[in-house]
Structure formats: C-alpha cells, structure tokens
Design a protein around this motif. Structure first.
Motif, short mmCIF file in Angstrom:
data_model
loop_
_atom_site.label_atom_id
_atom_site.label_comp_id
_atom_site.label_asym_id
_atom_site.label_seq_id
_atom_site.Cartn_x
_atom_site.Cartn_y
_atom_site.Cartn_z
N VAL A 92 -5.71 10.30 50.63
CA VAL A 92 -4.96 9.42 49.73
C VAL A 92 -3.79 8.83 50.51
CG1 VAL A 92 -5.56 10.69 47.64
CG2 VAL A 92 -3.50 11.33 48.91
N TRP A 93 -3.27 7.72 50.01
CA TRP A 93 -2.04 7.15 50.57
C TRP A 93 -0.86 7.71 49.78
CZ3 TRP A 93 -3.19 1.14 50.54
CH2 TRP A 93 -4.27 0.87 51.38
N PRO A 94 0.12 8.30 50.44
CA PRO A 94 1.29 8.81 49.70
C PRO A 94 1.96 7.71 48.89
CG PRO A 94 1.28 9.59 51.98
CD PRO A 94 0.20 8.56 51.89
N HIS A 95 2.24 7.98 47.64
CA HIS A 95 2.88 6.99 46.78
C HIS A 95 4.31 6.70 47.23
CE1 HIS A 95 0.00 7.53 43.09
NE2 HIS A 95 -0.64 7.36 44.23
N SER A 96 4.90 7.63 47.95
CA SER A 96 6.26 7.40 48.46
C SER A 96 6.26 6.30 49.53
CB SER A 96 6.83 8.69 49.04
OG SER A 96 5.98 9.20 50.06
N ASP A 97 5.15 6.15 50.24
CA ASP A 97 5.03 5.11 51.26
C ASP A 97 4.48 3.81 50.69
OD1 ASP A 97 5.90 6.97 53.16
OD2 ASP A 97 3.85 7.58 53.68
N TYR A 98 3.52 3.95 49.77
CA TYR A 98 2.87 2.77 49.18
C TYR A 98 2.82 2.98 47.67
CZ TYR A 98 1.75 2.23 54.07
OH TYR A 98 1.85 2.12 55.44
N PRO A 99 3.89 2.60 46.98
CA PRO A 99 3.99 2.89 45.54
C PRO A 99 3.00 2.09 44.71
CG PRO A 99 5.81 1.51 46.27
CD PRO A 99 5.09 1.93 47.51
N LEU A 100 2.73 2.60 43.52
CA LEU A 100 1.85 1.89 42.59
C LEU A 100 2.50 0.61 42.10
CD1 LEU A 100 0.45 4.82 40.39
CD2 LEU A 100 -0.66 3.71 42.33
N ILE A 101 1.73 -0.46 42.09
CA ILE A 101 2.18 -1.77 41.58
C ILE A 101 1.32 -2.09 40.37
CG2 ILE A 101 2.39 -4.23 42.08
CD1 ILE A 101 2.60 -3.44 45.08
N GLU A 102 1.94 -2.29 39.23
CA GLU A 102 1.17 -2.54 38.01
C GLU A 102 0.54 -3.93 38.05
OE1 GLU A 102 1.69 -2.27 33.12
OE2 GLU A 102 3.25 -1.46 34.46
#
Length: 481
Positions: A281-291
């Motif tokens: 997975v890609w860490p959300h801290s590095d690549y956050p979710l964009i709605e």
C-alpha cells in the motif's frame, strides 16, 4: 386484458405447451414435434461456463456522481464536471467458491465496476482489499489452484493454501487481512472497494501521475465471526444477495465515497518500496486520500443473467486520461480478463447489453460466432483499413504520453522487496480483541495442515512481528517460550 401469444423462437404460435405429440394416446413421441425438441434443446444450453475465478457473484446498477475537481490530474471526461453523473454497473464476488458456494465464507471479495462513459467503457476491476497475495501475474494460476479443489479428493485443501502462502512470503499482507475481522463481510455494502493496482492518470498537458482508487463504504463495516458465519450458512447460502437486493428494493441505496491517491510520475523512483507492487500500500501520510465523488447503487437488474452473469469486466477497458502502470499483475490481467470473456461469452461479448458502451463503437473486427449486430462502419465497402470509402480512422489527438519509467527487458526477481514491514504495521494497528480473533481464525484455518508447513508459516508471522507469531502459536495450542 389480452395476453401475448406463446411462440417458438422462430415466431410461430404454439397451440399446446402441455403435451408432446405422440402416435396415438399411448404411442411414442414423434421426432416431428419440433416444439418439444426446441424446448428441451434450449434447456440443455441455458447455462454458460461459470467464471474460473469469482464465479459466485452479486450485482446492481447505479451512478457515479463527481463531487470534487481532479481535472489537474486527468483529462478523462468522466471527471470533467462537478455534479456529473455516469451510469455504472457493479459486481461483487468471492474468489474461490463455485456458483453454488455459500456467500458467508471467509474469502477475498471482488469489487468490479463498469462505468458507461461518453468516451467508452471504463472498468475498474478490484477487490475489497488494497493488496493481493502475489506481485507477479506469472504466479496467479498457481495461487488459484490452491484455492480450488484438490485433483484427487475434490475437496478444498488447507494444506495447499498454507503450503503456497508459506512458500510465497509476499502473500503475508493479504493473508493478514483475509484472516482478520474483515475476512467475512455481511454484505457488499458493508465493505470497502479498491482498484488495488497502481494505475495512471494523464492530463491535457501530457503530465502523468500514478493513481490508486479507493471506495469507502458509507454504511459502516459489518462482518461475521467464524462462529456467526457457520450459523448464517446453516440458514441461508445467499446472504450477500439477500442483503444487496433487499436493501435496494427497500430504497436503502448502498453508497461509497470515491477517493484517489496521487503520486507524481517520478516519485516512483524515490519510494523505499515498489509502488507498482500489488502486495504493497502507499502510506496515506505520503499520499493522502483525495475525494472524487459518490458511488450509489440504486437499481436491481430486471434480469440477473443478462446484466450480472453476462457482465464482463476487464482492466483493458480504459478511456483517454486513464492508463496503466508497470504493475506486473495488472499487465497480466489486461490480457487474461478479456481473453476469459471471449472464451466464456463469445467473440462479441462487448456487444451484449451489460457490456455495450453508450458511446459510438467503430471497428473493423469481422464475423465470428454470434455476430448479431450491423457492420459498424455503416458502409459495407469499408471493411478494412486504410480505405477510400470514408471508414473509421485513427485520431492521433488521443495518443497517451510515454511513460518515463523504463528498464532493460528481463525476468526480474524481487530480492530486495520487504514483505514483512507492512503486514507488521497492519498487525500493530489491531486492538487486543482484533488480534485474538486473527490468531483464532488462522488456527482454525490451519486445522489438518502438516507441521512442517505450519512451522514455515509461523516464521513469516514472526518476521512481521514476534507477537504475531506468538499469538498464533498459542491459539494452535503450542508452548510459547
């Protein structure tokens, strides 16, 4: 109200649908009874091959509504306007079970979406997990064989499953999710969906971004324990279908929030992990979710077979603005899914109602079984390309920008990959009760597995986190030092 006449498939009216034609009251049936023969022959042919994988499935129709602007990342028209709605079809499924398998079995769930866009069909064919058991499509047939029936016993084989998993450490991340609370969701609407693979976006300026797709349930997560699933299966084998169909019929439409993670193209050379590895997975801290938008299922198909059994999803169905990545499993699926549909449904499967695009279709594919639609060019003289008869032509304006990630062609191994940090991080996110259920689920799934394979798998748990291995040992009744 007058009723419609019953007819043969050729349109001839049927005088009697109750009795076959015989030579006398007690005589033999006559071969000339074409109506009887037609009826029996159609029954013999009313089943098609079930899917080799994901055979047991449930689905519905709905819409994707765009709520946020992501046009700086992609030129795909499905995302070009806030408020835009696109019709779509969803199919959910188990991986291992046959069509008659029980719904409430512990398994990964397929999460397949078909969007009927103005530029053609876009299929996002993922799972309810962000990762998978393998990172190379070369291993997919081997993995699936471990999930299917043993060639001698014709029974499912825990020995085969754990043997494969223990010999393929990259599977540990997915195994941990599968054996966790999320391994038996109550219904499709109570689980997340993921594109799982890394795909790519490209915008009007020709800039490429890597992207992962997430669909977060708005109904909350609901799952069965092993004990609950046994009771549920004893009452009904169709609980997923009952949950999905029933909620839509009541007007309680399932919804998911759609998000993306975006990675600039050249970041792929900087990450400590391979961003194209399906086990990561890609860490959300590095690549956050964009709605991005909201997915809603609001219609049960009028005919299940026509729209769900005939639905053919493939990662090869992309539209301008959306592309692929060097993900090895994705690259394999681009071929294998479409090929499976040509075998199962026929050469022209994409002309069936469930798969037919709403956009104009023009090609030079010719003839074949069940060619039931007109010449696509509209001109019988334009049946090859190039031609002088105003047939469909290429359009270079839709060319995809080149990928800047490349290398020498060879069969690369994965000697430097870390298969333990992310499963360990996931394990450490669980609370004590969740960890204990994980231990118990694994111990139950290992029932009857040989000691050598169990020991090999336990060492993988140890590498993820010593407490992981110790907990499973205790659940297995082993002495823990």
């Amino acid at each position: 109200m007058s009723k419609k006449k019953l007819t043969t498939t050729g349109g001839a009216p049927i005088a009697s649908n109750q009795h076959s034609k015989t030579a006398g009251q007690r005589g033999p049936v006559l071969l000339e009874d074409y109506q009887l023969i037609e009826k029996l022959a159609h029954q013999n042919r009313e089943r098609i091959p079930e899917r080799v994988v994901h055979a047991k499935g449930w689905g519905a129709q709905g819409t994707l509504t765009i709520t946020h602007d992501i046009t700086k990342y992609t030129s795909a028209k499905i995302f070009d306007t806030i408020g835009k709605q696109t019709p779509m079809l969803a199919r959910f499924s188990t991986v291992a079970g046959e069509q008659g398998a029980a719904d409430a079995e512990r398994d990964v769930r397929g999460f397949a979406l078909k969007f009927y866009t103005e530029e053609g069909n876009w299929d996002l064919v993922g799972n309810n997990t962000p990762v998978f058991f393998i990172r190379d499509g070369y291993k997919f047939p081997d993995f699936i064989r471990t999930q299917k029936r043993h060639p001698k016993t014709n029974l499912r084989s825990p020995e085969a499953m754990w043997d494969f998993w223990s010999l393929v450490p990259e599977s540990l991340h997915q195994v941990t999710i599968l054996m966790s609370d999320r391994g038996i969701p109550v219904g499709p609407q109570y689980m997340n969906g993921y594109g799982s693979h890394t795909f790519s976006f490209y915008n009007k300026e020709g800039e490429r971004y890597w992207v992962k797709f997430h669909f977060k349930t708005q109904q909350g997560h609901k799952h069965y324990t092993n004990e609950e699933s046994v009771k549920v299966i004893g009452k009904s084998r169709e609980t997923f279908q009952e949950e999905l169909y029933g909620s839509i019929e009541k007007g309680d439409f399932p919804k998911w929030k759609m998000y993306v993670q975006i990675m600039p193209e050249m970041d792929a050379e900087k990450t400590s992990y391979n961003p194209f590895d399906l086990t990561k997975v890609w860490p959300h801290s590095d690549y956050p979710l964009i709605e991005v938008g909201e997915l809603e299922l609001n219609k049960n198909p009028d005919n299940y077979f026509q729209y769900i059994e005939n639905a053919a999803f493939s990662p090869s169905n992309v539209v301008p603005g959306i592309g692929f990545s060097p993900d090895k499993v994705l690259q394999s699926r681009i071929f294998s899914y479409a090929d499976a549909h040509r075998y199962r449904l026929g050469t022209h499967y994409e002309a069936l109602p469930a798969n037919k695009p709403v956009s104009e279709v023009n090609h030079y594919h010719k003839d074949g079984s069940m060619r039931f639609f007109d010449n696509n060019s509209g001109n019988p003289d334009a049946y090859y390309e190039p031609n002088s008869f105003n047939g469909p032509v290429e359009d270079e304006s839709f060319a995809e920008p080149p990928m800047r990630i490349s290398g020498d062609a060879t069969r690369y191994g994965n000697e430097t990959d870390d298969d333990f940090t992310q499963p360990g991080n996931l394990f450490r996110m669980f609370n004590d009760e969740q960890k204990q259920r994980l231990f118990n689920n694994i111990a139950e799934a290992m029932d009857g597995v040989s000691e050598e394979i169990i020991e090999r798998q336990l060492k993988l748990f140890d590498k993820a986190d010593p407490a992981y291995g110790a907990g499973v040992r205790k659940a297995l009744g082993m002495v823990v030092a």
